[in-house]
Design an enzyme around this catalytic site. Structure first.
Site, PDB file in Angstrom:
ATOM      1  CD  GLU A 163      -3.022  -0.999   2.269  1.00 27.08           C
ATOM      2  OE1 GLU A 163      -2.834  -0.199   3.209  1.00 27.08           O
ATOM      3  OE2 GLU A 163      -4.052  -1.688   2.166  1.00 27.08           O
ATOM      4  CD  GLU A 354      -3.671  -5.833   4.220  1.00 26.47           C
ATOM      5  OE1 GLU A 354      -4.507  -4.980   4.601  1.00 26.47           O
ATOM      6  OE2 GLU A 354      -2.455  -5.631   4.237  1.00 26.47           O
TER       7      GLU A 354
END
Ligand code: FCB
Length: 465
Positions: A163, A354
């Protein structure tokens, strides 16, 4: 819900969120350690110094993974644990820890998926300019080399960065995450550009040096645009919204993924950022644009979008949506539209690296009844299965998270695990959702083997005839 036979069922964690044992056995400091020392930065003054003490409890945590039947486990390496200054002197004890972790996973038939960077940037390198320093890409490449040398005989699944939207956007632009900076747009974009170069160089190192054939990707923070109807104009509006860049911020779906996969920054962003764009040296974009094996995406929720009369898009705020303990709306369709839109744009198989939810979990007579999480997972996975049925190639799913853990600026106040952690005693309790996930995985495996048997029987019949 039906998933492909060789679909990978896993769970994910990250080093700073679970390991604890900060500075143990020669490990160095990360920017998160330093942020935790500043008053008022993290809820309740929490830090990751002890966390789930996974560094000492990793064996029992792997037993829990085996109990749930996980096929894969995504974890990250703490860069300063293996290189206390971020570069130069190696901490063998830190590397030994990860080597033991990998061996123990393999003994239990759990495939390790390594994230090289999940935000615990070495503080010593931050003091040398961090991601703003053009050398950061080489620091990361050298660190990658070290990890690959030590672990790639047994590890083949790699995630370079987790991320960039967060560690660059929340960390350098909004000042919420470490290193807690509120920089101007041009510095933010420069830091982002160097992180992208770091990704590219890291992939080069993995491809050139890994002993076992590598399978490489990155994990993007993805906010999914969900069309308000199945009408083509709403779907097109959502697709446009999903990859649009309207704000001078790097938290969006295209700024990092486009250069990695398409080899260029998205035009809309380049126009919007204009004079704030970083200098792009010859060869930078080629370096960033490495071949990847899958598109890794972290999906928690989505935003509803509709078409407007002028073929544009508008956000529709749905007020009746349930929310998780993070205040994030529960939008299962994000797991349908997200993989679809990403596959359409990038033409790569998708891995959800995720997905999950924070819940207000409590222990009751030794049990944790997290009905909300089971419903959440059931609905989200149902939508993921629907995407696959509609033709999206998807390889796996990593539930966030195995354990309750240190949720960054929220400290320990948010529980994401399918395993409850009592931080006082370091006891673990499997929540009801862990049992539910275990059944789902077991059912999938038994159905897949039955399908395989039926296929063999059919072949057999044909041969006999
Ligand atoms: C993601 C992070 C992960 C975790 C979840 C809830 O953005 O990658 O570490 O904190 O959110």
């Amino acid at each position: 819900m039906k998933f492909p036979e060789d679909f990978i069922w896993g769970a994910a964690t990250s080093s700073y969120q679970i390991e604890g044992a900060a500075y143990r056995d020669g490990g160095g400091r990360s920017v998160w350690d330093m942020l935790g020392r500043q008053a008022g930065r993290i809820a309740n003054g929490d830090t990751g110094e002890i966390a789930c003490d996974h560094y000492h409890h990793y064996k029992k945590d792997i037993d829990l993974m085996a109990e749930v039947g996980l096929q894969a486990y995504r974890f990250s390496i703490s860069w300063p644990r293996v290189l206390p200054d971020g570069a130069g002197k190696v901490n063998q004890q830190g590397l030994d820890f990860y080597s033991r972790l990998v061996d123990t996973l393999l003994e239990k038939n759990i495939t390790p998926w390594i994230t090289l960077f999940h935000w615990d940037f070495p503080y010593e390198l931050y003091c040398r300019g961090g991601w703003l320093n053009r050398d950061s890409a080489d620091w990361f490449a050298d660190y990658t080399q070290l990890v690959v040398d030590r672990l790639s005989d047994r590890v083949s699944h790699w995630i370079t960065l987790n991320e960039p939207q967060c560690f660059i956007g929340l960390g350098h632009q909004d000042g919420i995450h470490a290193p807690g900076m509120k920089m101007g747009v041009s510095e933010v974009l420069l830091a982002g550009h160097n992180a992208l170069r770091a990704h590219g160089k890291s992939v080069e190192v993995i491809r050139a040096q890994a002993k076992a054939a590598p399978f490489v990707g990155a994990s993007q923070a993805s906010i999914i645009s969900i069309p308000v109807s199945d009408q083509p104009h709403d779907i097109e509006a959502a697709r446009q919204h999903m990859f649009s860049i309207r704000k001078k911020h790097v938290f969006n779906n295209a700024w990092f993924s486009d250069p990695m996969i398409l080899g260029r920054y998205p035009d809309e962003g380049v126009e919007l950022f204009a004079a704030d764009m970083p200098e792009i040296f010859a060869g930078d974009l080629e370096c960033i644009n490495q071949k990847l094996d899958y598109f890794g995406t972290n999906i928690y929720s989505g935003i509803h979008v509709r078409a407007t009369a002028d073929n544009g898009f508008a956000v529709v705020v749905k007020k009746d949506l349930a929310e998780t303990a993070m205040g994030w709306p529960v939008t299962p369709e994000a797991l349908y539209w997200g993989p679809g839109f990403f596959h359409q744009r990038y033409q790569m198989p998708v891995v959800i690296t995720e997905s999950g939810m924070a819940n207000d979990d409590r222990v009751n007579n030794g049990m944790v009844h997290d009905r909300e999480r089971i419903e959440f997972l059931d609905k989200y996975l149902g939508e993921y299965a629907r995407a696959i049925e509609d033709g999206v190639p998807a390889l796996g799913y990593f539930l966030w998270s195995l354990l309750d853990n240190f949720e960054w600026a929220e400290g320990y106040s948010k529980r994401f695990g399918i395993v409850y952690v009592d931080y006082e005693t370091q006891q673990r309790v499997l929540k009801d959702s862990a049992g539910w996930y275990k059944n789902l995985i077991a059912r999938h495996i038994s159905e897949s083997s039955q399908d395989a048997e039926t296929a063999t029987d059919k072949n057999h019949t044909v041969e006999c005839v």
